[in-house]
Design an enzyme around this catalytic site. Structure first.
Site, PDB file in Angstrom:
ATOM      1  N   SER A 242       0.836  -1.197   0.000  1.00 36.31           N
ATOM      2  CA  SER A 242       0.000   0.000   0.000  1.00 36.31           C
ATOM      3  C   SER A 242       0.862   1.234   0.000  1.00 36.31           C
ATOM      4  O   SER A 242       2.035   1.206   0.362  1.00 36.31           O
ATOM      5  CB  SER A 242      -0.888   0.017   1.239  1.00 36.31           C
ATOM      6  OG  SER A 242      -0.066   0.232   2.369  1.00 36.31           O
ATOM      7  N   LYS A 243       0.235   2.317  -0.414  1.00 39.70           N
ATOM      8  CA  LYS A 243       0.913   3.597  -0.531  1.00 39.70           C
ATOM      9  C   LYS A 243       1.492   4.037   0.814  1.00 39.70           C
ATOM     10  O   LYS A 243       2.515   4.696   0.867  1.00 39.70           O
ATOM     11  CB  LYS A 243      -0.117   4.617  -1.015  1.00 39.70           C
ATOM     12  CG  LYS A 243       0.506   5.614  -1.941  1.00 39.70           C
ATOM     13  CD  LYS A 243      -0.493   6.556  -2.523  1.00 39.70           C
ATOM     14  CE  LYS A 243       0.330   7.663  -3.144  1.00 39.70           C
ATOM     15  NZ  LYS A 243      -0.197   8.290  -4.238  1.00 39.70           N
ATOM     16  N   ARG A 244       0.784   3.664   1.866  1.00 38.57           N
ATOM     17  CA  ARG A 244       1.230   4.104   3.190  1.00 38.57           C
ATOM     18  C   ARG A 244       2.631   3.600   3.524  1.00 38.57           C
ATOM     19  O   ARG A 244       3.368   4.241   4.243  1.00 38.57           O
ATOM     20  CB  ARG A 244       0.237   3.657   4.262  1.00 38.57           C
ATOM     21  CG  ARG A 244      -0.631   4.797   4.760  1.00 38.57           C
ATOM     22  CD  ARG A 244      -1.719   4.308   5.667  1.00 38.57           C
ATOM     23  NE  ARG A 244      -2.675   3.489   4.948  1.00 38.57           N
ATOM     24  CZ  ARG A 244      -2.993   2.230   5.257  1.00 38.57           C
ATOM     25  NH1 ARG A 244      -2.438   1.648   6.290  1.00 38.57           N
ATOM     26  NH2 ARG A 244      -3.863   1.564   4.557  1.00 38.57           N
ATOM     27  N   GLY A 246       5.088   2.954   1.368  1.00 38.38           N
ATOM     28  CA  GLY A 246       6.164   3.292   0.432  1.00 38.38           C
ATOM     29  C   GLY A 246       5.591   3.642  -0.921  1.00 38.38           C
ATOM     30  O   GLY A 246       4.388   3.796  -1.068  1.00 38.38           O
TER      31      GLY A 246
END
Ligand code: GLU
Length: 476
Positions: A242-244, A246
């Site tokens: 997920s974007k969170r 990286g």
């Protein structure tokens, strides 16, 4: 002939998972001397992001994943989808549904209260012809739903083997929305058939859609393609990537200065391996060696250390000339840079920083001390308590080193080392007391290659000029 496609929706950046799908579909087509098609699935106008079609194509081209046909745009083919939706309607394999958002919400709430799984209850399928006609005459908006049969469907996934689904667990899928646009499901099936796709290679998240697609193929009288659903990408802690945690956009890695060879090699291994210890594969080698049989079912962990390692390898493998070409656009963005700073020593400079560069983005800062006409010295950098270097020591070191180096004609690492060692011995100081000030005088940087290498790479003229300027500055 094998025909594969990459069918992204233009809803933003290209996810690294999307890049992997594109890569595998490309590799499979190439190794079978088949065709690779690019199709833009842009039927969801609400999620369309301006510019994403262009950047998607740029990223694919950057990685040399060149397509043979397309891009086709689904938004330009809506007539075709409507034609097949009408055919399904006529044959009773689909039906009009006039339910409003509120109706559907109420239905879901009732079902949840009765503890049954939310599903469209087919009330519009039961509408009698008069009621239906009345709604059509009154121009009540409607969607077209697929009638999912109450039966089992099985198919063999190339990666997951036999898959089974039952119609009782599948909702009557909307095929045409009330705005007349098709949903993903209908457009995807119609296009895969129309474009002669033999192998659908896509992410695992599409697996639950596949039974709906297989029923659609059957209802339209077509043979389904072969499916291969690729494993999820996971963070090192095995949660979904997920974007969170990286960067997830393929472009982020390009922007970070990773080489395309490294990114592709890294992406190829997200779910596939050759079954040997080999880790380094160029795109051409992947075309030869990749196989869908060796793609794993379980999630593939995204391990950035591996990417760094691969990048280091490909960085060092480049010729200084090729590396210089890749660094040039980055240099040109630097405010301090101008083309007339380039001279015939440039490739020597590049070769010198090459071994320490972790990414292309390191290039400009590492080259700066070699290229700048004059360094804007930071006096504090010369001084080091730990190394017992105060201002007087700096002046002394420079004053002693200069005449010795001036008389040195053989400007090789060994000769320079011998020359400076003699000076150090004669002065009775520690190595660092001489080498630290020299290093700062040459670079004005906290980190750099060693002094002997710096002197040799800069050459006599530039290096002595640097030492003299530094001495003037320190004495001023
Ligand atoms: N448009 C879908 C996506 O964005 C394509 C899925 C498929 O390959 O069938 O991933």
């Amino acid at each position: 002939m094998v025909v594969t496609r990459f069918a992204p929706s233009p809803t933003g950046f290209l996810h690294v998972g999307g890049l992997r799908t594109a890569l595998y579909a490309y590799l499979f087509a190439r190794q079978n001397k088949g065709k690779f098609i690019l199709r833009i699935e842009d039927t969801d106008q609400k999620r369309f992001v301006e510019g994403s079609v262009e950047s998607l194509q740029e990223v694919l081209k950057f990685f040399d994943l060149n397509w043979d046909e397309g891009p086709y745009f689904q938004s330009q083919r809506t007539e075709l989808y409507r034609k097949f939706a009408n055919q399904l309607l006529d044959e009773g394999k689909a039906y009009r549904c006039f339910c409003t958002e509120e109706d559907l919400e109420q239905m879901r709430a009732d079902q949840t209260a009765r503890k049954i799984a939310p599903k469209y209850d087919r009330r519009c399928r039961e509408l009698n012809p008069e009621k239906m006609q009345a709604k059509l005459d009154a121009k009540v908006p409607f969607v077209i739903r697929q009638f999912i049969p109450y039966e089992e469907v099985t198919f063999t996934d190339l990666i997951r083997d036999e898959m089974r689904f039952h119609g009782r667990d599948v909702d009557d899928q909307v095929l045409i929305k009330s705005d007349g646009f098709p949903t993903y499901h209908l457009a995807n099936v119609v296009d895969d058939h129309d474009m002669g796709i033999t192998h659908v290679i896509r992410g695992e998240e599409w697996l639950p859609s596949t039974p709906k697609h297989i029923w659609l193929y059957r209802d339209l009288g077509w043979t389904p393609p072969t499916f291969a659903h690729l494993p999820l990408l996971l963070n090192p802690d095995r949660t979904k990537l997920s974007k969170r945690q990286g960067d997830v956009a393929a472009e982020d890695y390009i922007k970070k200065g990773y080489l395309k060879e490294a990114i592709l090699n890294f992406i190829a291994f997200l779910g596939w391996n050759p079954g040997t210890e080999e880790e380094l594969f160029t795109l051409d080698q992947l075309v030869e060696r990749f196989s869908l049989d060796r793609v794993q079912k379980g999630g593939a962990v995204f391990n950035l250390e591996k990417l760094d390692w691969l990048n280091g390898h490909y960085m060092r493998e480049k010729s200084p000339k090729d590396l210089a070409e890749l660094i040039m656009p980055l240099l040109e963005r630097e405010p301090w840079f101008s083309k007339n700073l380039l001279n015939d020593q440039f490739l020597t400079f590049v070769a010198s920083v090459q071994t320490r560069m972790k990414s292309l983005n390191d290039g400009p800062a590492m080259l700066r001390p070699f290229l700048l006409e004059n360094l804007d010295y930071n006096e504090a950098l010369f001084l080091s308590e730990k190394m017992k270097v105060d201002k007087a020591m700096v002046a002394l070191a420079l004053e002693q080193a200069l005449p010795a180096l001036e008389t040195l004609n053989d400007y090789t690492d060994d000769a320079i080392k011998e020359c400076l060692t003699k000076v150090i011995e004669k002065m009775g100081v520690k190595n660092g007391q001489m080498l630290w000030p020299l290093r700062v005088a040459l670079t004005n940087e906290e980190y750099s290659p060693g002094v002997f290498e710096l002197l040799r790479v800069m050459g006599k003229e530039l290096s002595l000029k640097r030492l003299r300027t530094a001495l003037d500055k320190i004495k001023a």
